[in-house]
Design an enzyme around this catalytic site. Structure first.
Site, PDB file in Angstrom:
ATOM      1  N   PHE A 150     -18.054  -7.256   4.995  1.00 20.22           N
ATOM      2  CA  PHE A 150     -18.555  -8.149   6.049  1.00 20.22           C
ATOM      3  C   PHE A 150     -19.875  -7.684   6.645  1.00 20.22           C
ATOM      4  CE2 PHE A 150     -16.669  -4.854   8.707  1.00 20.22           C
ATOM      5  CZ  PHE A 150     -17.587  -4.777   9.742  1.00 20.22           C
ATOM      6  N   LYS A 174     -17.392 -12.802  -4.880  1.00 22.30           N
ATOM      7  CA  LYS A 174     -16.314 -12.985  -3.887  1.00 22.30           C
ATOM      8  C   LYS A 174     -16.809 -12.323  -2.608  1.00 22.30           C
ATOM      9  CE  LYS A 174     -13.246 -11.437  -1.849  1.00 22.30           C
ATOM     10  NZ  LYS A 174     -13.293 -11.363  -0.358  1.00 22.30           N
ATOM     11  N   GLU A 177     -14.320 -12.463   3.280  1.00 24.72           N
ATOM     12  CA  GLU A 177     -13.716 -13.658   3.887  1.00 24.72           C
ATOM     13  C   GLU A 177     -14.099 -13.785   5.354  1.00 24.72           C
ATOM     14  OE1 GLU A 177     -12.424 -10.897   2.872  1.00 24.72           O
ATOM     15  OE2 GLU A 177     -10.391 -10.506   3.577  1.00 24.72           O
ATOM     16  N   SER A 227     -14.365  -0.635   2.097  1.00 21.63           N
ATOM     17  CA  SER A 227     -13.747   0.576   2.647  1.00 21.63           C
ATOM     18  C   SER A 227     -13.220   1.479   1.518  1.00 21.63           C
ATOM     19  CB  SER A 227     -12.607   0.176   3.575  1.00 21.63           C
ATOM     20  OG  SER A 227     -11.683  -0.596   2.852  1.00 21.63           O
ATOM     21  N   CYS A 282     -22.938   1.177   6.840  1.00 21.35           N
ATOM     22  CA  CYS A 282     -22.395   2.272   6.032  1.00 21.35           C
ATOM     23  C   CYS A 282     -23.298   3.490   6.077  1.00 21.35           C
ATOM     24  CB  CYS A 282     -22.219   1.817   4.599  1.00 21.35           C
ATOM     25  SG  CYS A 282     -23.757   1.270   3.879  1.00 21.35           S
ATOM     26  N   GLU A 382     -13.580   7.141   9.739  1.00 15.75           N
ATOM     27  CA  GLU A 382     -14.810   6.369   9.913  1.00 15.75           C
ATOM     28  C   GLU A 382     -14.572   5.441  11.106  1.00 15.75           C
ATOM     29  OE1 GLU A 382     -15.587   3.324   6.926  1.00 15.75           O
ATOM     30  OE2 GLU A 382     -17.738   3.666   7.086  1.00 15.75           O
TER      31      GLU A 382
HETATM   32  P1  NAD Z   1     -12.921  -4.002   3.150  1.00 15.68           P
HETATM   33  O1  NAD Z   1     -12.620  -2.913   2.189  1.00 15.68           O
HETATM   34  O2  NAD Z   1     -11.888  -4.403   4.122  1.00 15.68           O
HETATM   35  O3  NAD Z   1     -13.285  -5.350   2.347  1.00 15.68           O
HETATM   36  C1  NAD Z   1     -14.249  -5.368   1.324  1.00 15.68           C
HETATM   37  C2  NAD Z   1     -13.875  -6.443   0.311  1.00 15.68           C
HETATM   38  O4  NAD Z   1     -12.636  -6.112  -0.303  1.00 15.68           O
HETATM   39  C3  NAD Z   1     -13.711  -7.835   0.927  1.00 15.68           C
HETATM   40  O5  NAD Z   1     -14.327  -8.771   0.081  1.00 15.68           O
HETATM   41  C4  NAD Z   1     -12.198  -8.017   0.984  1.00 15.68           C
HETATM   42  O6  NAD Z   1     -11.807  -9.349   0.810  1.00 15.68           O
HETATM   43  C5  NAD Z   1     -11.696  -7.171  -0.175  1.00 15.68           C
HETATM   44  N1  NAD Z   1     -10.380  -6.568   0.086  1.00 15.68           N
HETATM   45  C6  NAD Z   1      -9.891  -6.163   1.296  1.00 15.68           C
HETATM   46  N2  NAD Z   1      -8.673  -5.606   1.146  1.00 15.68           N
HETATM   47  C7  NAD Z   1      -8.388  -5.645  -0.169  1.00 15.68           C
HETATM   48  C8  NAD Z   1      -7.273  -5.203  -0.961  1.00 15.68           C
HETATM   49  N3  NAD Z   1      -6.218  -4.610  -0.403  1.00 15.68           N
HETATM   50  N4  NAD Z   1      -7.317  -5.395  -2.296  1.00 15.68           N
HETATM   51  C9  NAD Z   1      -8.390  -5.979  -2.881  1.00 15.68           C
HETATM   52  N5  NAD Z   1      -9.468  -6.415  -2.174  1.00 15.68           N
HETATM   53  C10 NAD Z   1      -9.469  -6.261  -0.848  1.00 15.68           C
HETATM   54  O7  NAD Z   1     -14.294  -3.606   3.872  1.00 15.68           O
HETATM   55  P2  NAD Z   1     -15.001  -4.308   5.103  1.00 15.68           P
HETATM   56  O8  NAD Z   1     -14.231  -4.045   6.342  1.00 15.68           O
HETATM   57  O9  NAD Z   1     -15.381  -5.711   4.777  1.00 15.68           O
HETATM   58  O10 NAD Z   1     -16.385  -3.475   5.140  1.00 15.68           O
HETATM   59  C11 NAD Z   1     -16.552  -2.296   5.859  1.00 15.68           C
HETATM   60  C12 NAD Z   1     -16.421  -1.070   4.974  1.00 15.68           C
HETATM   61  O11 NAD Z   1     -17.367  -1.129   3.917  1.00 15.68           O
HETATM   62  C13 NAD Z   1     -16.747   0.221   5.708  1.00 15.68           C
HETATM   63  O12 NAD Z   1     -15.831   1.213   5.320  1.00 15.68           O
HETATM   64  C14 NAD Z   1     -18.151   0.568   5.237  1.00 15.68           C
HETATM   65  O13 NAD Z   1     -18.490   1.945   5.300  1.00 15.68           O
HETATM   66  C15 NAD Z   1     -18.091   0.095   3.830  1.00 15.68           C
HETATM   67  N6  NAD Z   1     -19.430  -0.126   3.309  1.00 15.68           N
HETATM   68  C16 NAD Z   1     -19.924   0.779   2.405  1.00 15.68           C
HETATM   69  C17 NAD Z   1     -21.203   0.610   1.914  1.00 15.68           C
HETATM   70  C18 NAD Z   1     -21.779   1.584   0.924  1.00 15.68           C
HETATM   71  O14 NAD Z   1     -22.831   1.300   0.394  1.00 15.68           O
HETATM   72  N7  NAD Z   1     -21.150   2.700   0.641  1.00 15.68           N
HETATM   73  C19 NAD Z   1     -21.985  -0.484   2.338  1.00 15.68           C
HETATM   74  C20 NAD Z   1     -21.434  -1.373   3.263  1.00 15.68           C
HETATM   75  C21 NAD Z   1     -20.146  -1.189   3.733  1.00 15.68           C
END
Ligand code: NAD
Length: 497
Positions: A150, A174, A177, A227, A282, A382
């Site tokens: 997000f 994808k 959401e 994450s 991030c 985090e």
């Molecule tokens: P998230 O992991 O909750 O969601 C990311 C994606 O995974 C979304 O599209 C979501 O629909 C999907 N998803 C969520 N749960 C899932 C599951 N159990 N199985 C399969 N798919 C699933 O992350 P978020 O809250 O949207 O984003 C924040 C996180 O992203 C933070 O931890 C941040 O540090 C990390 N991030 C990392 C970078 C990097 O470059 N390393 C960049 C941006 C964000």
């Protein structure tokens, strides 16, 4: 009833027949902006079929022609940058200025994709044996997929599909959401730029939709950002299915503050790098390691952080926006409470922050913890909120050791006036992206985004040369052209002396 976010299959934006939808909420005002479908798995199959079909012709489109379409796309993104940023701000909550930056960093990747003919150049060696030449080409993989978080609704999708598609692949995106509307707007412009149908497809949803992509035999490569637990799951499942996967996870980024650094610069940079975008970057700096005499700067850091305030995206005086949702705010409040319980000194506590007119918004004020130890939950987790932890070290060696003992390796920085200290730091630190007197060292797209350790699972990173390698396969040709007929055959391996 609020509008339904469309899916994009084979060049057509359509309403999904999904049985379930999730609300897309403005995190400041709680207005429901739209409903996002949990796309039916059969619809995902249709999107993948369309991408498979489109690949047959898209991979044959001349590379300079593909580049020219990206020039058009870059122009359209720039023309509509404000419109995209406004959609992004509403669904994500970040300030308009920050949203403009989010879109801009994505546009830079599209500019990089415009260089695709040079990026796809292979290698050649003449005369590997007498009269024999070897040369290589790189070719696209097929259908690739991207799953995004997000927090950068424009930049992170743009890390992925432009590079993949410029290489000749087709793509299934994808988006998060929680922030799906920015991707849909960017896809409208993509079609307007003239890309053929089926080259980019968008499906929405969550866990089940992601798992379907991870298990689908037609998907050749998966790019993920999110994450750590989900990144691990995506990497394990995708590679178990023999797919190529790059999975970027969470972070805990430290800034080392040496006593010889410029104090004013350190403090200015710490404020923006910790609380900008409500700490939901991030690459945000969430820990400052104060070395030696720099430990006397705590009061000045506190004063600087206490002057900034969150607000709604359209408020130009707001330094940052709300957290993305109720659960995120609850998590940050839980961690602030744990800091008191575990003996940290809470110098600023943003738990009770209220923004006039947006009393139910998911706002947290700037938060500052002093006397933090590495055993505390606020250090181990985090936080992803507008919070800064202060840690103490007596020497640079000790600071380096703290960072190298932390499991994450996304970004880090050092503020110093000593070239020797900076060189030692960049050489010994086990983190993939390092800033010297720069707090958030995100590499521009001609380099790659090179997180390490728990912040990245895979081998080839996003964009730059590594991005092109990730989305392509190398074909090596060894060729000999006969000038005259030679009688008889040779059954032995050739030896060149
Ligand atoms: P998230 O992991 O909750 O969601 C990311 C994606 O995974 C979304 O599209 C979501 O629909 C999907 N998803 C969520 N749960 C899932 C599951 N159990 N199985 C399969 N798919 C699933 O992350 P978020 O809250 O949207 O984003 C924040 C996180 O992203 C933070 O931890 C941040 O540090 C990390 N991030 C990392 C970078 C990097 O470059 N390393 C960049 C941006 C964000």
């Amino acid at each position: 009833m609020s509008q339904k976010v469309k899916i994009l299959i084979n060049g057509a934006f359509i309403e999904s027949k999904a049985h379930e939808h999730l609300p897309v909420e403005n995190p400041a005002s709680q207005e429901i902006l739209a409903e996002v479908p949990l796309t039916l798995l059969s619809e995902i199959d249709q999107a993948i079929e369309a991408a498979t079909e489109a690949f047959k012709t898209w991979k044959e489109v001349a590379t300079p022609e593909r580049a020219r379409l990206f020039l058009k796309y870059q122009h359209l993104l720039k023309e509509h940058q404000k419109e995209i940023a406004e959609i992004l701000s509403k669904e994500n909550g970040k300030t308009f200025a920050d949203a403009m930056g989010d879109v801009w960093r994505g546009i830079e990747v599209v500019e990089h994709a415009c260089n695709i003919p040079t990026l796809m150049m292979g290698e050649t060696v003449e005369n590997v044996a007498r009269g024999v030449d070897t040369y290589s080409y790189i070719q696209p993989l097929g259908v690739c997929a991207g799953i995004t978080p997000f927090n950068f609704p424009a930049m992170i999708p743009l890390w992925m599909f432009p590079m993949a598609i410029a290489c000749g692949n087709t793509f299934i995106l994808k988006p998060s959401e929680q922030t799906p509307m920015t991707s849909v707007k960017m896809a409208e412009l993509f079609l307007e730029a003239g890309f053929p149908k089926g080259v980019l497809n968008i499906i929405h949803g969550s866990k089940d939709q992601v798992n379907h992509i991870l298990n689908h035999p037609e998907i050749k490569a998966i790019s993920f950002v999110g994450s750590v637990p989900v990144a691990e799951h995506v990497y394990r499942t995708g590679t178990d299915n023999l797919k190529r996967v790059q999975a970027f996870g969470g972070a805990k980024n430290h800034m080392v503050v040496m006593p010889d650094a410029n104090k004013g610069q350190v403090i200015n940079n710490l404020v923006g790098a910790s609380c900008g975008a409500a700490g939901q970057r991030c690459m945000a700096i969430s820990v400052a390691v104060l070395v030696g005499e720099a430990q006397n700067w705590v009061e000045d850091i506190k004063t600087a952080l206490s002057t900034i305030k969150p607000g709604v995206w359209s408020d130009e005086s707001a330094a940052f926006g709300p957290l993305i949702n109720k659960q995120s705010k609850e998590k940050v409040l839980r961690l602030i409470k744990s800091a008191y319980d575990q003996g940290a000194e809470v110098l600023l506590d943003g738990s009770n922050c209220k923004v006039d007119g947006y009393e139910n918004g998911y706002f947290v004020g700037p938060t500052l913890f002093n006397n933090v130890s590495v055993e505390m939950d606020i250090y181990k987790e985090e936080i992803f909120g507008p919070a800064l932890l202060l840690l103490k070290a007596e020497t640079l060696d000790e600071a380096i050791q703290i960072i190298n003992n932390n499991p994450y390796g996304n970004g880090t920085s050092i503020f110093t006036n000593s070239g020797a200290a900076a060189r030692k730091f960049q050489h010994e630190i086990e983190v993939g992206q390092i800033g010297v007197n720069l707090p958030i060292p995100v590499p521009l797209p001609f380099f790659s985004f090179t997180g390490w350790r728990k912040s990245f699972f895979g081998d080839l990173h996003s964009y730059g040369k590594q991005g092109v390698k990730f989305y392509t396969e190398t074909k090596t040709i060894t060729a000999r052209w006969f000038e005259e007929d030679v009688p008889g055959g040779n059954v032995n391996m050739t030896i060149s002396l």
